[in-house]
Design an enzyme around this catalytic site. Structure first.
Site, PDB file in Angstrom:
ATOM      1  N   THR A 196      -0.794   2.000  11.346  1.00 29.92           N
ATOM      2  CA  THR A 196      -2.234   2.286  11.442  1.00 29.92           C
ATOM      3  C   THR A 196      -2.824   1.428  12.555  1.00 29.92           C
ATOM      4  OG1 THR A 196      -2.737   0.603   9.775  1.00 29.92           O
ATOM      5  CG2 THR A 196      -2.438   2.856   8.991  1.00 29.92           C
ATOM      6  N   HIS A 209       4.814   0.651   1.212  1.00 28.17           N
ATOM      7  CA  HIS A 209       5.044  -0.407   2.192  1.00 28.17           C
ATOM      8  C   HIS A 209       4.659  -1.748   1.587  1.00 28.17           C
ATOM      9  CE1 HIS A 209       4.502   2.613   5.762  1.00 28.17           C
ATOM     10  NE2 HIS A 209       5.665   2.734   5.156  1.00 28.17           N
ATOM     11  N   GLU A 242       5.917   8.503   5.604  1.00 25.44           N
ATOM     12  CA  GLU A 242       5.768   8.288   7.045  1.00 25.44           C
ATOM     13  C   GLU A 242       7.123   8.365   7.737  1.00 25.44           C
ATOM     14  OE1 GLU A 242       1.721   6.315   7.939  1.00 25.44           O
ATOM     15  OE2 GLU A 242       3.153   4.715   7.464  1.00 25.44           O
ATOM     16  N   HIS A 250       0.843  -1.198   0.000  1.00 27.99           N
ATOM     17  CA  HIS A 250       0.000   0.000   0.000  1.00 27.99           C
ATOM     18  C   HIS A 250       0.873   1.241   0.000  1.00 27.99           C
ATOM     19  CE1 HIS A 250       0.744  -0.826   4.322  1.00 27.99           C
ATOM     20  NE2 HIS A 250       0.826   0.507   4.400  1.00 27.99           N
TER      21      HIS A 250
END
Length: 394
Positions: free
Chosen positions: A225, A142, A129, A115
């Site tokens: 997440t 990722h 990130e 993703h």
């Protein structure tokens, strides 16, 4: 009595399942309700001490010579089965077949999905990130794997300390289009809204990775997440991958975090988590900053341009010095010519040489001069002697 005891035993299980299902029903966001600052209230692991992403301070990393290059297994052997592209309201996800895997780690890891994370849409170079020395990239890819050597599936592995392995690839923008990423970006229009999915042609997943898989940073972290399980072995590659500005703009502006039937449509942007404290964790590097190493193509280009600029600057300086020397030589020659064509007496009238003294007369000349008056005296005396006799004569 037995039924009552069984009921009592089942009560904890019931509450655990209820809590798990309630967590799954919680709709978290990056900046809205149940945003990042509130994740830990609903997902306790998000407040843990080993969270991801992190800022990699390269001067504080520790070189580990035992870290070998990671090895994608079957990434390029994708077969004829299509991939599934899915908009989960937080990102675009591609489910990967489990026979794709990852080597170069203590255990064998099987692929699960990949993703992306990105920023606000052309408003600045933010979106990744992870950061390196405080600097963010434009986006981040990722690739998630689970420990298939120790655990039967992703659901079990993600709750274990050594259950996951995630590859992190920083993405920057340039002028050239990256054909590999078009295998994803060209189909995003099929999943514009949350919960939409589409089949897309399978492609070589390894083509999304940087060419240098031997230089990376390694640390223990978490999912970025909710539920933020601290079960991930992170491999963040040092080399960035480049896509075009047009490709990044498509990624940042084509998807929605809202469903198609919702009246208020919200663009899916800024889907990155801010960096988390290291909390005394050590980030290891597979390469030594002091040792000689291969340069990436971008670094090679920068070195070549720097050398060329240095050579040009040196040539300009040498040319200036040569011209200066020639100028002063010509000036000197002109001065000599002017001096030679002008009387020195006119120019240096105060520096005339003194008149030369007369040379001494020879001794013989002196004697002659002394004899001359003597001879003159004798002649006068003779005349005086003769004059009386001349006067007495009649």
């Amino acid at each position: 009595m037995d039924s009552l005891g069984l009921f009592i035993l089942l009560i904890p299980t019931f509450f655990q399942q209820t809590a798990a299902s309630s967590l799954e029903e919680i709709t978290w966001t990056y900046k809205g309700l149940v945003g990042q600052s509130e994740w830990s209230e609903y997902f306790p692991d998000c407040g843990g001490t080993s969270q991801s992403p992190v800022d990699v301070i390269t001067t504080q990393t520790k070189y580990d010579p035992s870290l070998i290059p990671v090895t994608p297994l079957g990434y390029s052997q994708y077969g004829n089965q299509p991939f599934t592209l899915f908009n989960n309201g937080h990102t675009a996800v591609i489910k990967l077949p489990e026979w794709m895997g990852l080597g170069g780690l203590p255990w064998l890891f099987s692929a699960v999905q990949l993703h992306l994370h990105w920023g606000p849409g052309g408003l600045g170079h933010v979106g990744s990130e992870h950061t390196i020395n405080g600097l963010s990239a434009d986006a981040e890819l990722h690739v998630v794997h689970y420990n298939s050597e120790l655990y039967p599936n992703m659901s079990t592995a993600m709750a274990q300390r050594d259950g996951l392995a995630v590859l992190g690839i920083l993405i920057v923008t340039g002028e050239e289009t990256n054909p590999a990423f078009n295998s994803i970006l060209n189909y995003l229009s099929r999943i514009r809204h949350a919960d939409q999915r589409a089949f897309i042609p399978a492609f070589d997943v390894q083509s999304l990775l940087p060419s240098d898989l031997g230089r990376y940073y390694r640390y223990n972290g978490s999912l970025t997440t909710p539920p933020c399980h601290q079960s991930a072995i992170w491999t963040l590659f040092h080399e960035r991958v480049q896509i075009s500005k047009a490709q990044l703009l498509k990624l940042e502006t084509i998807l929605y975090s809202s469903k198609a039937e919702e009246p208020d449509q919200m663009l899916l942007q800024d889907n990155y988590r801010v960096t988390q404290p290291l909390n005394h964790r050590v980030i290891f590097a597979s390469f030594s900053a002091e040792s000689g190493r291969e340069l990436s193509s971008g670094e090679v280009t920068a070195v070549v341009i720097g050398v060329m600029c240095g050579c040009v600057g040196l040539a300009v300086i040498i040319r200036f010095i040569v011209k200066t020397i020639r100028f002063f030589k010509l000036l000197h020659l002109e001065t000599v010519v002017v001096n030679s064509s002008t009387s020195s007496w006119d120019i240096l009238h105060n520096n005339r040489p003194a008149p030369m003294p007369r040379a001494k007369e020879p001794e013989k000349a002196k004697e002659k001069k002394q004899d001359l008056p003597l001879n003159l005296t004798s002649e006068d005396e003779r005349k005086e002697e003769l004059s009386p006799s001349l006067q007495t004569e009649p």
